[in-house]
Design an enzyme around this catalytic site. Structure first.
Site, short mmCIF file in Angstrom:
data_model
loop_
_atom_site.label_atom_id
_atom_site.label_comp_id
_atom_site.label_asym_id
_atom_site.label_seq_id
_atom_site.Cartn_x
_atom_site.Cartn_y
_atom_site.Cartn_z
N GLY A 296 44.74 73.22 54.60
CA GLY A 296 43.87 72.58 55.56
C GLY A 296 44.24 71.15 55.91
O GLY A 296 45.42 70.76 55.86
N HIS A 297 43.23 70.37 56.27
CA HIS A 297 43.39 69.02 56.81
C HIS A 297 44.09 68.08 55.83
O HIS A 297 45.06 67.42 56.17
CB HIS A 297 42.01 68.48 57.17
CG HIS A 297 42.01 67.15 57.87
ND1 HIS A 297 42.58 66.97 59.11
CD2 HIS A 297 41.51 65.95 57.49
CE1 HIS A 297 42.42 65.70 59.48
NE2 HIS A 297 41.79 65.06 58.52
N PHE A 298 43.59 68.03 54.59
CA PHE A 298 44.18 67.17 53.57
C PHE A 298 45.25 67.97 52.81
O PHE A 298 45.07 68.34 51.65
CB PHE A 298 43.11 66.62 52.62
CG PHE A 298 42.29 65.52 53.24
CD1 PHE A 298 42.79 64.24 53.37
CD2 PHE A 298 41.01 65.78 53.72
CE1 PHE A 298 42.05 63.22 53.95
CE2 PHE A 298 40.26 64.77 54.31
CZ PHE A 298 40.77 63.48 54.42
#
Length: 321
Positions: A296-298
């Site tokens: 995901g994002h991180f």
């Protein structure tokens, strides 16, 4: 009995010898020097700016620019992974992490001001040539620095850091509403992103194994997000993000002109900055190494070792001190 004792002694000597030889062999193979991370605060135009630093100062420098709503803490593991080979600097922006949070009446919380602070930090640290790790908010901050000093930037490492309209999908509609009508009512729904559940969602959405994502992340972020006036600071930054979008064409033109070697390491399951924003870099940059990661994002939280390996090989190939 004597024979048994002799045999036991022989076995013990054999085991100890093997253990010592294996230890020497491993030590001989591990030639990289371990550089501890130091935690520093420096005055930049009257503001106390915190930064993490590690690695030999005569090695190529990598500036790690964090995203919203976190801090240099997001790079804690990457710094350890790369510090034997590279000089790493990871600052906290004003109002984030351990950096000072000036009152809004005394400091304009804009991406332009953040970039000015980081640029002045690099000057104070006598860092003249560097690569930029660009993630989330770190992308528009870093690209502003690149815009002013393209000759100083040796390469980009882009991890879920946007510079193209294609990367702003439906997730951004509430922010577009805020940009078009800057009211308290339109800002209120955005506050959920830096509430506890919103923070947790940003770290865990799109990951393959949530058990690998430390809850320390969102609780550490809350330490600065819970400071008085910080909610208003985050809303000011949300509103100012519109200025980045208007600069996208200018940055793209600079990409085409200067052609910095670029490593894309992108969490493909991110809906904040989806992979739609990763592909267009190939349009403007000729020297691109491209990796979509199943997270995901991180992305560093789940794919940190993979990213560190990609960075190490990429910088060895493209960047000399």
């Amino acid at each position: 009995m004597k024979t048994m004792k002799t045999m036991k002694t022989f076995v013990m000597i054999f085991i100890l010898s093997t253990f010592m030889l294996n230890g020497q062999s491993k030590k001989g193979m591990d030639t990289k020097e371990n550089y501890p991370t130091t935690y520093n605060t420096i005055d930049v135009d009257g503001l106390d700016i915190f930064y993490r630093e590690a690695g030999p100062k005569n090695a190529p420098t990598l500036i790690l620019l964090h995203g919203y709503p976190t801090s240099s803490h997001m790079f804690r593991n990457l710094i350890k992974d790369l510090s034997s080979e590279y000089h790493l600097i990871a600052p906290d922006y004003p109002g984030y992490g351990r950096s000072e949070q000036p009152a809004m009446k005394d400091f304009d919380y804009t991406f332009e001001n953040m970039s000015i602070v980081i640029e002045k930090l690099l000057v104070k640290l006598n860092i003249e040539r560097y690569s930029l790790y660009l993630m989330d908010y770190g992308a528009p901050i870093g690209y502003r620095i690149f815009e002013k000093h393209p000759e100083r930037v040796q390469s980009f490492i882009v991890q879920n850091g946007n510079a193209y309209e294609e990367g702003l999908k439906a997730f951004w509609n509430p922010l577009r509403t805020y940009w078009n009508d800057y009211t308290v009512a339109n800002g209120k729904p955005l506050e959920g992103f830096h509430a506890l559940e919103g923070l947790k969602w940003q770290y865990t959405h799109g990951v393959k194994d949530i058990s690998k994502i430390s809850p320390d992340n969102w609780h550490i972020d809350l330490q600065h997000l819970s400071r008085p006036e910080n909610n208003e600071i985050q809303l000011a930054m949300f509103y100012d993000y519109r200025t980045n979008v208007s600069l996208y064409p200018k940055w793209q033109k600079l990409f085409r002109k200067y052609q910095p070697p670029t490593l894309i390491v992108w969490g493909k399951n991110d809906i904040i900055f989806p992979a739609d924003g990763a592909y267009p870099y190939k349009r403007d940059l000729k020297n691109v190494e491209f990796h979509l990661l199943d997270t995901g994002h991180f992305a560093l939280e789940e794919k940190g070792e993979d990213i560190a390996n990609y960075i190490s090989k990429f910088l060895k190939k493209h960047v000399k001190k």
